[in-house]
Design an enzyme around this catalytic site. Structure first.
Site, mmCIF file in Angstrom:
data_model
loop_
_atom_site.group_PDB
_atom_site.id
_atom_site.type_symbol
_atom_site.label_atom_id
_atom_site.label_comp_id
_atom_site.label_asym_id
_atom_site.label_seq_id
_atom_site.Cartn_x
_atom_site.Cartn_y
_atom_site.Cartn_z
ATOM 1 N N ARG A 223 0.878 -1.081 0.066
ATOM 2 C CA ARG A 223 -0.065 0.064 -0.130
ATOM 3 C C ARG A 223 0.863 1.295 0.021
ATOM 4 N NH1 ARG A 223 -3.267 -2.571 -1.709
ATOM 5 N NH2 ARG A 223 -5.474 -2.800 -0.987
ATOM 6 N N HIS A 277 0.177 -0.503 -10.046
ATOM 7 C CA HIS A 277 -0.919 -1.592 -9.184
ATOM 8 C C HIS A 277 -1.412 -2.743 -9.791
ATOM 9 C CE1 HIS A 277 -3.164 -1.214 -5.047
ATOM 10 N NE2 HIS A 277 -3.116 -2.588 -5.552
HETATM 11 C C1 GLV Z 1 -5.101 -5.081 -3.968
HETATM 12 O O1 GLV Z 1 -4.526 -4.220 -3.780
HETATM 13 C C2 GLV Z 1 -5.985 -5.852 -3.121
HETATM 14 O O2 GLV Z 1 -5.993 -5.295 -1.950
HETATM 15 O O3 GLV Z 1 -6.424 -7.049 -3.253
#
Ligand code: GLV
Length: 313
Positions: A223, A277
């Site tokens: 994160r 991401h």
């Molecule tokens: C992706 O970032 C998740 O939390 O699955």
């Protein structure tokens, strides 16, 4: 039961869930509000506040991902509605590959060779043995634990850290504040797989970066808010100089603001690699069982493992 599905591939999820739960009514979030009737359960990834406000009789939420930070920070999240998150569900394997790539990037000097190529230089560097390249994994939940195991199975000594003690055999485990600094002082590559909570936000800051050995590297498939970006940039050193700071490089997949804004200085830094991401998208086929079983259990009043909103995971 009536289930509303909200994610980027609504249709595939609705088809798959309808087959698994033939007695349930599974609706995509594009269904007009006046045709939805009372929705009992929401299976969603990052629903908007507007969507949550349209579901007054919600009895439970299945988070179609591992991290629940977006959901818990949603101002329209109804209080007291149980949330179940995916636990691994195929994501750990994908993230382990991402981390493997990142560890090898630094251990086998791909960052140095990219700079050499730009200058048409041909200069093989010594290979440091995997046994002499300790990797640290912060966060030993369902994903962190499997990633740590995978990197250990590749031959790297792995140190793992969690807030509370976790007895894992394949890696050296540390916990608590002291344990964090013990880990930091001895790892060549640090991997962040902690949830984004009040306790973890900014855990990578000037102090913790200074505790890493000179020349360490960072991988963040977790994160964005875990990292104080100003401290990270300072630790990487001057972007215009070939000499790195204490930190040799960073491979980043998660950011405080996503998509990463065009104006972010992270884009331009030569010692940062950026990915959008993508390290662990939820694989429908592997997550389907968990989602269907959870909806079935919640609807039958059977116990399910719910998220603790206070802890944030
Ligand atoms: C992706 O970032 C998740 O939390 O699955």
């Amino acid at each position: 039961m009536r289930v509303l599905v909200h994610c980027h591939d609504d249709t595939a999820w609705c088809d798959a869930l309808s087959q698994r739960l033939p007695d349930a009514e599974i609706l995509p979030s594009s269904t007009p509000a006046d045709q939805r009737g009372n929705i009992d359960y929401l299976a969603a990834w990052q629903p908007s506040p507007e969507l949550l406000k349209q579901l007054p009789s919600l009895k439970g939420i299945v988070n179609l991902g591992a991290g629940v930070d977006a959901l818990l920070n949603n101002p329209a999240l109804p209080a007291g509605v149980p949330i179940v998150k995916l636990r691994d569900a195929g994501m750990a394997k994908l993230i382990a590959d991402y981390v493997r790539y990142g560890v090898l990037h630094f251990q086998r000097n791909f960052d140095h060779y990219a700079r050499q190529q730009a200058k048409q230089q041909w200069q093989p560097l010594d290979v440091i043995d995997k046994a002499d390249w300790p990797v640290g994994v912060l966060g030993l939940g369902a994903i962190g634990h499997k990633v740590a195991d995978a990197i250990a199975a590749d031959g790297f000594p792995v140190h793992g850290w969690s807030r509370t003690p976790k007895p894992l055999n394949s890696i050296t485990c540390h916990h608590g504040e002291d344990g964090l600094f013990t880990l930091l002082s001895q790892v060549q590559t640090l991997v962040l797989l902690l949830p984004d909570t009040a306790a973890t936000r900014g855990i990578i800051n000037t102090n913790t970066l200074a505790a890493l050995p000179e020349g360490a590297s960072l991988i963040n498939p977790g994160r964005g808010p875990l990292i104080d970006e100003t401290a990270l940039l300072a630790a990487l050193g001057d972007a215009h100089s070939d000499t790195p700071g204490r930190l040799r490089g960073a491979l980043l997949d998660a950011f405080s603001t996503e998509p990463l804004p065009e104006s972010s200085p992270l884009w331009q830094h030569p010692r940062i690699r950026i990915t959008p991401h993508m390290s662990g998208p939820t694989p429908l086929n592997e997550a389907l069982d968990q989602v269907a079983e959870t909806l079935h259990a919640m609807n039958n009043g059977e116990p399910v493992e719910t998220v603790d909103p206070q802890a944030g995971y």
